[in-house]
Design a protein around this motif. Structure first.
Motif, PDB file in Angstrom:
ATOM      1  N   ALA A 194       0.802  -1.213   0.000  1.00 61.80           N
ATOM      2  CA  ALA A 194       0.000   0.000   0.000  1.00 61.80           C
ATOM      3  C   ALA A 194       0.837   1.265   0.000  1.00 61.80           C
ATOM      4  O   ALA A 194       0.570   2.168  -0.773  1.00 61.80           O
ATOM      5  N   ALA A 195       1.873   1.325   0.872  1.00 64.17           N
ATOM      6  CA  ALA A 195       2.665   2.542   0.963  1.00 64.17           C
ATOM      7  C   ALA A 195       3.834   2.481  -0.017  1.00 64.17           C
ATOM      8  O   ALA A 195       4.446   1.437  -0.193  1.00 64.17           O
ATOM      9  N   LEU A 196       4.105   3.626  -0.623  1.00 64.27           N
ATOM     10  CA  LEU A 196       5.219   3.722  -1.560  1.00 64.27           C
ATOM     11  C   LEU A 196       6.520   3.754  -0.766  1.00 64.27           C
ATOM     12  O   LEU A 196       6.661   4.539   0.164  1.00 64.27           O
ATOM     13  N   ARG A 197       7.476   2.909  -1.132  1.00 62.25           N
ATOM     14  CA  ARG A 197       8.747   2.846  -0.378  1.00 62.25           C
ATOM     15  C   ARG A 197       9.801   3.713  -1.060  1.00 62.25           C
ATOM     16  O   ARG A 197      10.007   3.631  -2.265  1.00 62.25           O
ATOM     17  N   ILE A 198      10.432   4.547  -0.267  1.00 60.51           N
ATOM     18  CA  ILE A 198      11.453   5.437  -0.812  1.00 60.51           C
ATOM     19  C   ILE A 198      12.725   5.289   0.023  1.00 60.51           C
ATOM     20  O   ILE A 198      12.684   5.346   1.249  1.00 60.51           O
ATOM     21  N   ASP A 199      13.862   5.089  -0.664  1.00 60.77           N
ATOM     22  CA  ASP A 199      15.144   4.952   0.027  1.00 60.77           C
ATOM     23  C   ASP A 199      15.816   6.301   0.150  1.00 60.77           C
ATOM     24  O   ASP A 199      16.035   6.992  -0.855  1.00 60.77           O
ATOM     25  N   ILE A 200      16.149   6.664   1.366  1.00 64.13           N
ATOM     26  CA  ILE A 200      16.872   7.919   1.588  1.00 64.13           C
ATOM     27  C   ILE A 200      18.282   7.554   2.013  1.00 64.13           C
ATOM     28  O   ILE A 200      18.478   6.929   3.058  1.00 64.13           O
ATOM     29  N   GLN A 255      -8.792  -0.314   0.364  1.00 65.70           N
ATOM     30  CA  GLN A 255      -7.746   0.633   0.767  1.00 65.70           C
ATOM     31  C   GLN A 255      -8.286   2.041   0.952  1.00 65.70           C
ATOM     32  O   GLN A 255      -7.885   2.757   1.834  1.00 65.70           O
ATOM     33  N   ILE A 276      11.259  13.625  -3.995  1.00 66.88           N
ATOM     34  CA  ILE A 276      10.883  13.375  -2.594  1.00 66.88           C
ATOM     35  C   ILE A 276      12.135  13.100  -1.763  1.00 66.88           C
ATOM     36  O   ILE A 276      12.346  13.699  -0.711  1.00 66.88           O
ATOM     37  N   HIS A 336       6.997   5.022   8.599  1.00 64.96           N
ATOM     38  CA  HIS A 336       5.745   5.031   7.840  1.00 64.96           C
ATOM     39  C   HIS A 336       5.102   6.408   8.031  1.00 64.96           C
ATOM     40  O   HIS A 336       4.833   6.815   9.158  1.00 64.96           O
ATOM     41  N   ALA A 346      -0.759   7.884  -4.890  1.00 63.22           N
ATOM     42  CA  ALA A 346       0.513   7.157  -4.869  1.00 63.22           C
ATOM     43  C   ALA A 346       1.404   7.593  -3.711  1.00 63.22           C
ATOM     44  O   ALA A 346       2.121   6.777  -3.143  1.00 63.22           O
ATOM     45  N   TRP A 347       1.379   8.887  -3.380  1.00 65.47           N
ATOM     46  CA  TRP A 347       2.322   9.345  -2.337  1.00 65.47           C
ATOM     47  C   TRP A 347       1.651   9.680  -1.004  1.00 65.47           C
ATOM     48  O   TRP A 347       2.299  10.171  -0.093  1.00 65.47           O
ATOM     49  N   GLU A 374       0.701   7.684   1.305  1.00 61.23           N
ATOM     50  CA  GLU A 374       1.386   6.911   2.343  1.00 61.23           C
ATOM     51  C   GLU A 374       2.778   6.549   1.837  1.00 61.23           C
ATOM     52  O   GLU A 374       2.913   6.004   0.740  1.00 61.23           O
ATOM     53  N   LEU A 375       3.788   6.875   2.627  1.00 55.55           N
ATOM     54  CA  LEU A 375       5.161   6.574   2.226  1.00 55.55           C
ATOM     55  C   LEU A 375       5.846   5.728   3.292  1.00 55.55           C
ATOM     56  O   LEU A 375       5.666   5.963   4.489  1.00 55.55           O
ATOM     57  N   ASP A 376       6.622   4.749   2.844  1.00 47.54           N
ATOM     58  CA  ASP A 376       7.534   4.043   3.737  1.00 47.54           C
ATOM     59  C   ASP A 376       8.921   4.590   3.443  1.00 47.54           C
ATOM     60  O   ASP A 376       9.516   4.266   2.419  1.00 47.54           O
ATOM     61  N   LEU A 377       9.405   5.444   4.318  1.00 45.45           N
ATOM     62  CA  LEU A 377      10.683   6.116   4.083  1.00 45.45           C
ATOM     63  C   LEU A 377      11.787   5.304   4.748  1.00 45.45           C
ATOM     64  O   LEU A 377      11.795   5.121   5.959  1.00 45.45           O
TER      65      LEU A 377
END
Lengths: 440, 288
Positions: free
Chosen positions: A27-33, B75, B193, B218, B273-274, B276-279
């Motif tokens: 569900a959540a977009l994963r972004i690598d920092i 969702q 981002i 999250h 799309a953005w 919810e983000l898993d950073l």
């Protein structure tokens, strides 16, 4: 059959359910920092209200944190909210306004009989929550130590590793011309305060080292017919010679439990490493051969020893088991390596490197990989670790001229190679040794 | 004799011609006076990689086709209450509130696109025209009915588009089962981002085993880029509670997320799309 049907249905349902899990997790977009900054963290340290000691404490806390290079105390004149003894929860927006990421509040109250109660809270300004808080009861003249302990608490909560501010440094204080140099043992807090001399300078002293409980020091002295290792109790001032050897004994260091020491003993053309049990005074030889093996240092778990040796032709670093077995060379770069010291954290070994006429202080992993040189000068030598294994102190000397000894001073540097600073001492200084954190 | 001579001449002419052709084409470097090879000027036009890098995932598409609508409903349905609940303490947020219901309003419509998936292309206005043209040759008798249906559909869509266009793009509506460019983030958008967090993140560069201190946060965002909430992701929670180094690194990552708000230059069209983000804060590259 029913059982079979039921179990197959169950299996099907399980598989179907499992197959849905990853889909829902997407569900959540994963972004690598992968990049950040190494800027010091802005922290707001308002004076603790209630007693003038509160101002002194904050001054010392602020200086400790600033000197670490990891924090940037914000000028108090920029504060919007005034913290008072009545402040329960700070106005976080006011502190965000001045870019503070952490904030200290607290108070000092008299408890009578010369005692004070010092309390503080550490706030995460962006998270708007308290993340640490402590209260100390002590005599008011003990405020400086309370400040260091407080700084350690803040440091630990914000960096994850123990602090190093409540610690001391013993070193060799130097004065006089090059040919008639006076060297005395001196001790001070890690910030240079509470400085005092331990010896009067009649005899040359070298390589002081702290015991694990910070109450004793080992050092080498030229008192007597030949130089040898001495043990000194810091509280009583009593000192004793450790053993009578045919040759010179030097480069001593405590084991991690404080019950034994390791040192080098030179005899004839060779120098070997010995271990001495301090209670039985029994001596065990750990290395053999005709080479010069010296500067031994235990790993924090006591299972290994790092030392330097010229057994391979040039001076390099080696590790061995605590009983002297399984000797391995770990340094392979250009130049010579010496004075290895195992980090209290256990992950690195600090050393002095000599190459192309220059001296360097560097670190490498225990297996010799990942060598990084942190400093470079005409003469950098004698690294010692802060109690948390984050900072290295060493001495730096400039070239001597016209009979005058080169100026020699203490410096500290972060293990990332940043934040190189001079450590202020009343006179010239060399051979620093950092104590562990002082017992509470 | 004459015949034989004639043949011989013909043969010799043919062979000579062949030889000549061989010389011309077989030894071009000798015969031709080609100009020296000059570096040809190539004009490079820098295009935004947004659409190019937004690659359709055919497998995912296939997999999603049978169940896309129920999933999205699952969702999206819970999300509006989260938003409104979070948004209530902050009254001046009219935009996020109207947006979540829109996708829901659109869901009933996918019934219409079902006959359309064959034409699929994104452009909005050309679509109906093509659709109208195609069926013509097939079934003339249905023309009148189809036209009537299309016209009413167009009218309705025009009426609906006007207010929607003011706030959010209309495209995401009828494409839940098809590749939907509005729902995918391009590399340039992802980089945009990422780069916003660089100045805010105080990486634990000197910590012990710093390369192992990878933290996942999250985070949920409003359509204006402001942070709704951020927390240590479930995969990092247990280590966060047990390891002091990890805890400090987690706090530093959380601070970065809270400090770097609102996120800027993000397309509201791709909010889904953005939102919810898993950073994933990974200091490993900084230590090399």
């Amino acid at each position: 059959m029913r059982i079979f049907k039921f179990s197959s249905l169950y299996a099907f349902a399980t598989v179907a359910l499992l197959s849905f899990i990853p889909l829902s997790a997407k569900a959540a977009l994963r972004i690598d920092i992968t990049r950040g900054n190494a800027e010091p963290m802005p922290i707001a340290l308002p004076n603790l209200p209630g007693n003038s000691v509160g101002t002194d404490i904050i001054r010392v806390v602020s200086a400790d944190l600033e000197r670490s290079g990891l924090f940037k105390p914000i000028n108090q004149s920029a504060f919007i909210e005034q913290i008072t003894a009545q402040t329960v929860t700070p106005r976080f927006a006011d502190w965000r306004q001045i870019s503070a990421t952490a904030l200290i509040t607290g108070s000092v109250t008299d408890s009578g009989g010369g005692k004070v109660k010092v309390s503080f809270r550490l706030w995460d300004v962006y998270g708007e929550e308290q993340i640490a808080g402590k209260e100390y009861n002590t005599f008011s003249n003990n405020w400086r130590r309370i400040a260091h302990i407080m700084a350690d608490e803040i440091y630990k909560r914000l960096t994850g590793e123990n602090g190093y501010f409540d610690s001391r440094v013993v070193y060799v204080s130097e004065s006089g011309p090059a040919l008639k140099r006076v060297k005395r043992l001196a001790i001070m807090d890690q910030d240079g305060e509470n400085h005092k001399f331990l010896t009067d300078g009649r005899f040359l002293v070298l390589t002081p080292r702290f015991s694990p409980n910070s109450q004793e020091i080992l050092y080498m002295s030229y008192a007597g017919k030949q130089p040898r290792v001495f043990l000194r109790d810091l509280q009583t001032g009593r000192e004793e010679s450790l053993g009578n050897f045919d040759g010179m004994s030097f480069a001593p260091r405590f084991s991690n439990d404080g019950n034994s020491i390791i040192m080098s003993v030179a005899n004839g053309g060779s120098t070997q490493i010995f271990k001495m049990d301090l209670r039985a005074r029994r001596l065990v030889k750990l290395t053999n051969g005709s080479a010069i093996d010296t500067s031994p240092s235990y790993s924090p778990d006591g299972s290994q020893i790092v030392f330097n040796s010229d057994r391979g032709g040039s001076q390099q670093l080696y590790t061995m088991n605590a009983d002297g077995s399984d000797i391995k060379r770990i340094s392979f770069g250009n130049g010579r390596y010496g004075t290895p010291v195992w980090s209290p954290r256990g992950d690195l070994v600090a050393f002095t490197k000599m190459a192309n006429g220059r001296f360097y202080i560097g670190v490498m992993r225990n297996d010799g990989s990942g060598e990084r040189l942190l400093t470079e000068s005409y003469l950098d030598e004698g690294p010692t670790w802060s109690p948390n294994g984050r900072v290295i102190m060493f001495h730096r000397q400039s070239p001597s001229s016209r009979g005058q000894a080169g100026n020699v001073r203490l410096y500290s540097v972060d293990i990332t190679g940043s934040n190189l600073r001079e450590v202020m001492t009343p006179m010239a200084a060399s051979d620093p040794a950092w104590s562990p954190l002082l017992p509470l | 004799m004459h015949r034989e001579r004639g043949k011989g001449i013909v043969y010799s002419v043919v062979f000579h011609l062949l030889l000549l052709l061989l010389l011309i084409f077989g030894l071009p470097s000798i015969l031709r006076n080609d100009p020296p090879v000059e570096p040809t000027a190539i004009t490079v036009e820098i295009l935004p990689i947004t659409e190019k890098s937004n690659v359709k995932n055919s497998e995912a598409e296939k997999a999603e086709k049978p169940k896309p609508e129920p999933k999205e409903e699952v969702q999206k349905k819970p999300s509006p209450p989260v938003k409104t609940a979070e948004a209530t303490p902050e009254p001046p947020e009219p935009t996020p509130v109207p947006t979540p219901p829109k996708p829901e309003e659109k869901k009933p419509e996918p019934v219409k696109p079902e006959p359309k998936p064959v034409p699929k292309p994104e452009p909005k206005k050309p679509e109906p025209k093509k659709d109208v043209k195609k069926p013509k040759p097939k079934e003339d008798s249905l023309d009148a009915i189809l036209k009537a249906v299309k016209e009413t559909a167009q009218k309705e869509s025009k009426d609906q588009k006007k207010p929607v266009e003011e706030k959010t793009a209309p495209t995401p509506r009828a494409k839940s089962s098809i590749y939907d460019p509005s729902q995918q983030m391009s590399l340039s958008e992802l980089d945009a981002i990422k780069s916003q967090f660089y100045p805010c993140w105080n990486a634990p560069s000197g910590a012990k085993n710093a390369h192992e201190l990878i933290i996942v946060i999250h985070a949920e965002y409003n359509i204006d880029g402001s942070l709704i909430k951020a927390a240590i992701a479930s995969e990092s929670v247990s280590k966060y509670n047990s390891d002091s180094f990890y805890r400090a690194a987690g706090d530093a990552a959380l601070r970065a997320v809270r400090q770097c708000t609102p996120l800027k230059n993000l397309s509201p069209d791709k909010y889904a799309a953005w939102r919810e983000l898993d950073l994933r804060f990974n200091p490993e590259e900084m230590l090399q």
